[in-house]
Design a protein around this motif. Structure first.
Motif, PDB file in Angstrom:
ATOM      1  N   SER A  34       0.826  -1.208   0.000  1.00 53.48           N
ATOM      2  CA  SER A  34       0.000   0.000   0.000  1.00 53.48           C
ATOM      3  C   SER A  34       0.859   1.257   0.000  1.00 53.48           C
ATOM      4  N   SER A  35       0.250   2.356  -0.443  1.00 56.53           N
ATOM      5  CA  SER A  35       0.951   3.644  -0.418  1.00 56.53           C
ATOM      6  C   SER A  35       1.300   4.038   1.008  1.00 56.53           C
ATOM      7  N   ARG A  36       0.406   3.733   1.940  1.00 54.99           N
ATOM      8  CA  ARG A  36       0.646   4.057   3.342  1.00 54.99           C
ATOM      9  C   ARG A  36       1.898   3.354   3.866  1.00 54.99           C
ATOM     10  N   THR A  37       2.007   2.055   3.587  1.00 57.23           N
ATOM     11  CA  THR A  37       3.179   1.306   4.036  1.00 57.23           C
ATOM     12  C   THR A  37       4.424   1.745   3.286  1.00 57.23           C
ATOM     13  N   ALA A  38       4.272   2.085   2.008  1.00 60.88           N
ATOM     14  CA  ALA A  38       5.420   2.529   1.207  1.00 60.88           C
ATOM     15  C   ALA A  38       6.074   3.753   1.825  1.00 60.88           C
ATOM     16  N   LYS A  39       5.265   4.649   2.397  1.00 69.25           N
ATOM     17  CA  LYS A  39       5.828   5.849   3.021  1.00 69.25           C
ATOM     18  C   LYS A  39       6.663   5.485   4.245  1.00 69.25           C
ATOM     19  N   ARG A  40       6.229   4.473   4.982  1.00 71.14           N
ATOM     20  CA  ARG A  40       7.014   4.037   6.138  1.00 71.14           C
ATOM     21  C   ARG A  40       8.308   3.367   5.681  1.00 71.14           C
ATOM     22  N   VAL A  41       8.232   2.599   4.600  1.00 74.17           N
ATOM     23  CA  VAL A  41       9.429   1.958   4.064  1.00 74.17           C
ATOM     24  C   VAL A  41      10.405   3.015   3.560  1.00 74.17           C
ATOM     25  N   MET A  42       9.882   4.042   2.892  1.00 75.60           N
ATOM     26  CA  MET A  42      10.746   5.129   2.412  1.00 75.60           C
ATOM     27  C   MET A  42      11.451   5.819   3.564  1.00 75.60           C
ATOM     28  N   ALA A  43      10.721   6.021   4.660  1.00 74.39           N
ATOM     29  CA  ALA A  43      11.326   6.670   5.826  1.00 74.39           C
ATOM     30  C   ALA A  43      12.451   5.818   6.389  1.00 74.39           C
ATOM     31  N   ALA A  44      12.251   4.487   6.409  1.00 75.71           N
ATOM     32  CA  ALA A  44      13.305   3.596   6.887  1.00 75.71           C
ATOM     33  C   ALA A  44      14.503   3.622   5.942  1.00 75.71           C
ATOM     34  N   CYS A  45      14.242   3.629   4.644  1.00 72.83           N
ATOM     35  CA  CYS A  45      15.322   3.680   3.652  1.00 72.83           C
ATOM     36  C   CYS A  45      16.107   4.986   3.749  1.00 72.83           C
ATOM     37  N   ALA A  46      15.415   6.057   4.116  1.00 71.88           N
ATOM     38  CA  ALA A  46      16.060   7.365   4.155  1.00 71.88           C
ATOM     39  C   ALA A  46      17.182   7.435   5.181  1.00 71.88           C
ATOM     40  N   GLN A  47      17.148   6.555   6.188  1.00 73.24           N
ATOM     41  CA  GLN A  47      18.201   6.581   7.199  1.00 73.24           C
ATOM     42  C   GLN A  47      19.578   6.363   6.592  1.00 73.24           C
ATOM     43  N   ASN A  48      19.646   5.574   5.517  1.00 72.44           N
ATOM     44  CA  ASN A  48      20.929   5.285   4.867  1.00 72.44           C
ATOM     45  C   ASN A  48      20.958   5.721   3.404  1.00 72.44           C
ATOM     46  N   LEU A  49      19.964   6.553   3.017  1.00 77.13           N
ATOM     47  CA  LEU A  49      19.827   6.964   1.615  1.00 77.13           C
ATOM     48  C   LEU A  49      19.755   5.740   0.694  1.00 77.13           C
ATOM     49  N   THR A  50      19.082   4.696   1.159  1.00 78.89           N
ATOM     50  CA  THR A  50      18.923   3.493   0.350  1.00 78.89           C
ATOM     51  C   THR A  50      17.864   3.735  -0.712  1.00 78.89           C
ATOM     52  N   PRO A  51      18.176   3.558  -1.985  1.00 86.26           N
ATOM     53  CA  PRO A  51      17.180   3.774  -3.041  1.00 86.26           C
ATOM     54  C   PRO A  51      16.068   2.736  -2.966  1.00 86.26           C
ATOM     55  N   LEU A  52      14.921   3.093  -3.541  1.00 89.16           N
ATOM     56  CA  LEU A  52      13.718   2.275  -3.416  1.00 89.16           C
ATOM     57  C   LEU A  52      12.982   2.230  -4.739  1.00 89.16           C
ATOM     58  N   VAL A  53      12.507   1.048  -5.116  1.00 86.77           N
ATOM     59  CA  VAL A  53      11.528   0.917  -6.195  1.00 86.77           C
ATOM     60  C   VAL A  53      10.239   0.448  -5.534  1.00 86.77           C
ATOM     61  N   ALA A  54       9.150   1.169  -5.778  1.00 84.67           N
ATOM     62  CA  ALA A  54       7.904   0.914  -5.057  1.00 84.67           C
ATOM     63  C   ALA A  54       6.730   0.751  -6.017  1.00 84.67           C
ATOM     64  N   GLU A  55       5.980  -0.330  -5.814  1.00 81.00           N
ATOM     65  CA  GLU A  55       4.729  -0.544  -6.542  1.00 81.00           C
ATOM     66  C   GLU A  55       3.624  -0.560  -5.501  1.00 81.00           C
ATOM     67  N   CYS A  56       2.755   0.454  -5.556  1.00 90.00           N
ATOM     68  CA  CYS A  56       1.851   0.720  -4.431  1.00 90.00           C
ATOM     69  C   CYS A  56       0.377   0.546  -4.750  1.00 90.00           C
ATOM     70  N   GLY A  57       0.045  -0.268  -5.693  1.00 87.84           N
ATOM     71  CA  GLY A  57      -1.360  -0.536  -5.953  1.00 87.84           C
ATOM     72  C   GLY A  57      -1.996   0.483  -6.872  1.00 87.84           C
ATOM     73  N   GLY A  58      -3.287   0.294  -7.139  1.00 85.30           N
ATOM     74  CA  GLY A  58      -3.945   1.160  -8.099  1.00 85.30           C
ATOM     75  C   GLY A  58      -5.440   1.247  -7.893  1.00 85.30           C
ATOM     76  N   LYS A  59      -6.047   2.043  -8.726  1.00 84.01           N
ATOM     77  CA  LYS A  59      -7.503   2.179  -8.800  1.00 84.01           C
ATOM     78  C   LYS A  59      -7.847   2.201 -10.275  1.00 84.01           C
ATOM     79  N   ASP A  60      -7.457   1.135 -10.965  1.00 84.81           N
ATOM     80  CA  ASP A  60      -7.435   1.136 -12.427  1.00 84.81           C
ATOM     81  C   ASP A  60      -8.837   1.138 -13.034  1.00 84.81           C
ATOM     82  N   SER A  61      -8.912   1.744 -14.198  1.00 85.94           N
ATOM     83  CA  SER A  61     -10.186   1.824 -14.911  1.00 85.94           C
ATOM     84  C   SER A  61     -10.156   0.955 -16.155  1.00 85.94           C
TER      85      SER A  61
END
Length: 497
Positions: free
Chosen positions: A216-243
């Motif tokens: 989820s986007s919500r969890t992705a933000k927490r993961v990004m915050a954890a990655c930011a401690q070491n400037l670890t890059p992130l690839v994130a797929e956070c779901g959709g609301k596709d039409s």
């Protein structure tokens, strides 16, 4: 790895029965796994393209020989029908095959033309492995989705520490066993199991060079915050609301069939699933009757005749029910099902019409077997309404006009679009997979997915000295005059339309 004192069960969401018991790996255990991955990374990278290709193709073979065993494990941990689980494993196999076969071609050293100003240099571009990649996987497609990161990271020369969802840990453990059987020398793929703190320990580890996250986007933000401690890059797929967009000249039977599968398969628990349908008004009534007639025949369950299974994550049932009730309270009509369709742990098909654009059923990811069907005046209005939602992962367009469909596909804000079929892009190994906006960033699959897990390195080698050396304190006015004369000759001309 240090022995975990705490364990947790993976449960069959349809029956509530335990499938297996797994350790809760703490921060120390995660650090130890990352340390072993770091030690294995140099060995794995040094094997070279051909040897890694051979090993990964043999991993693919091992998975193919164990399709039924893996599929049954997926069925037990997610509740999805066995045939759907088997298809998921097949798709994972195709991604592993593509990554293994194409890594050298995509990432191998290549010579780059230097241009006239550096004509005396040979220029080489290389893609170097990062080292250790941490993969945090989802529960809805527990082998296919993380394979888009695991296979591509391994093919690029990295080692991987994989944290599967706490709902599907056994799938990750079993795949790691298959890899270890083919690559016994070092643990190039390790699995750490547990809950959020285990994933957080992986994301914040200083020994991890990149994180690939799906959730989820919500969890992705927490993961990004954890990655930011070491400037670890992130690839994130956070779901959709596709039409799914249905044009006035579309094949309505095919569109209804594909849209219903995209909405209801896997109980709607698909990041690229169809959640909204926009139908041009000329064919709206016919399409609505077609899809509702089909939807009424669908039945969830855990038996062989059921077309989809339970909601895997119990907490999602409240979200699904809330979205349905919110839509109905704001004036929507349930033409199939309704709030009473939530029969825990199952949700029967729900089709809603006249749903306001500001309802949660339209604006937020539902992740259940529900769809909203909307009447629009034309294709352009469908595109505009599609793009109003912040999620921008994928989409589907049905049209009899190739040019109109292609124009609409280009206008839709998403990472992927499929025309006259549902999610065909996900089956093609050569195509990148990922979204924009709230749906995340970065790409897995294809050449872009391979490059995602590397660092490009530029190397120049001077082959001979030029008559003038501009990078020297011995540079003369004559050298500068020659340079400016050359630049004027090459670049100062005026271009006409």
């Amino acid at each position: 790895m240090s022995v975990a004192t705490e364990t947790f069960p993976s449960l069959n969401p349809a029956t509530g029965e335990p499938v297996a018991e797994h350790p809760v790996h703490d921060e120390k255990a995660v650090a130890e796994a990352v340390g072993r991955a770091r030690e294995a990374a140099d060995w794995w990278a040094a094997l070279g393209w051909r040897e890694r290709r051979l090993r990964l193709l043999n991993v693919k073979g091992a998975l193919a020989r164990n399709i039924n065993r893996m599929a049954e494990l997926i069925r037990q941990e997610t509740g999805k029908p066995l045939a759907d689980a088997q298809i998921e494993v097949v798709l994972a196999i195709t991604q592993l095959d593509w990554a293994a076969r194409n890594a050298q071609k995509v990432l191998g050293p290549r010579t780059v033309f230097p241009g006239l100003t550096a004509l005396n240099h040979k220029c080489v571009l290389e893609y170097r492995p990062l080292g250790v990649v941490g993969v945090i996987g989802p529960w809805n497609y527990p082998i296919f989705t993380p394979m888009g990161s695991i296979a591509y990271a391994l093919a690029a020369g990295n080692t991987v520490v994989f944290k599967p969802s706490e709902f599907t840990p056994g799938v990750g453990v079993f795949f790691a066993e298959l890899v270890a059987g083919v690559v016994p020398e070092h643990q190039v793929l390790q699995v750490v199991t547990g809950f959020g703190p285990t994933g957080a320990a992986l994301a914040s580890s200083p020994g991890v060079d990149k994180i690939a996250f799906t959730g989820s986007s919500r969890t992705a933000k927490r993961v990004m915050a954890a990655c930011a401690q070491n400037l670890t890059p992130l690839v994130a797929e956070c779901g959709g609301k596709d039409s799914c967009i249905v044009d006035s000249d579309a094949d309505l039977e095919a569109a209804a069939d594909a849209a219903l599968w995209g909405a209801m398969a896997n109980a709607g628990q698909t990041c690229i699933g169809v959640e909204r349908i926009y139908v041009v008004e000329d064919v709206y009534d016919t399409f609505l009757k077609t899809i509702t007639d089909r939807a009424r025949d669908l039945r969830p369950g855990f038996d062989r005749e059921a077309v989809y299974g339970p909601i895997t994550m119990p907490g999602q049932l409240d979200v699904i029910e809330g979205h349905i009730k919110d839509a109905l309270a704001k004036g929507a009509t349930a033409v199939v099902g309704g709030a009473e369709s939530v029969r825990r742990p199952y949700v029967e098909p729900v089709v809603l019409t006249d749903v306001p654009d500001d309802s949660t059923a339209v604006c937020e990811e539902t992740f259940g077997p529900t769809i909203t069907v909307h009447k629009v005046k034309d294709l352009q209005e469908a595109v505009e309404k599609t793009n109003r939602v912040g999620f921008s992962l994928a989409g589907t367009i049905f049209s009899g006009s190739r040019s109109r469909a292609m124009d609409a596909a280009r206008q839709v804000r998403s990472g992927m679009t499929s025309i006259n079929a549902f999610a065909a892009f996900a089956t093609v190994g050569a195509l990148p997979f990922g979204g924009v906006g709230e749906s995340g960033f970065g790409r897995i699959h294809g050449a872009d997915g391979l490059r995602e897990f590397t660092s490009p390195k530029a190397i120049t080698r001077q082959r001979f000295a030029l008559p003038m050396n501009l990078s020297s304190f011995d540079r003369t006015d004559k050298d500068m005059a020659r340079l400016l004369q050359t630049v004027a000759m090459l670049h100062a001309k005026r271009y006409k339309r």
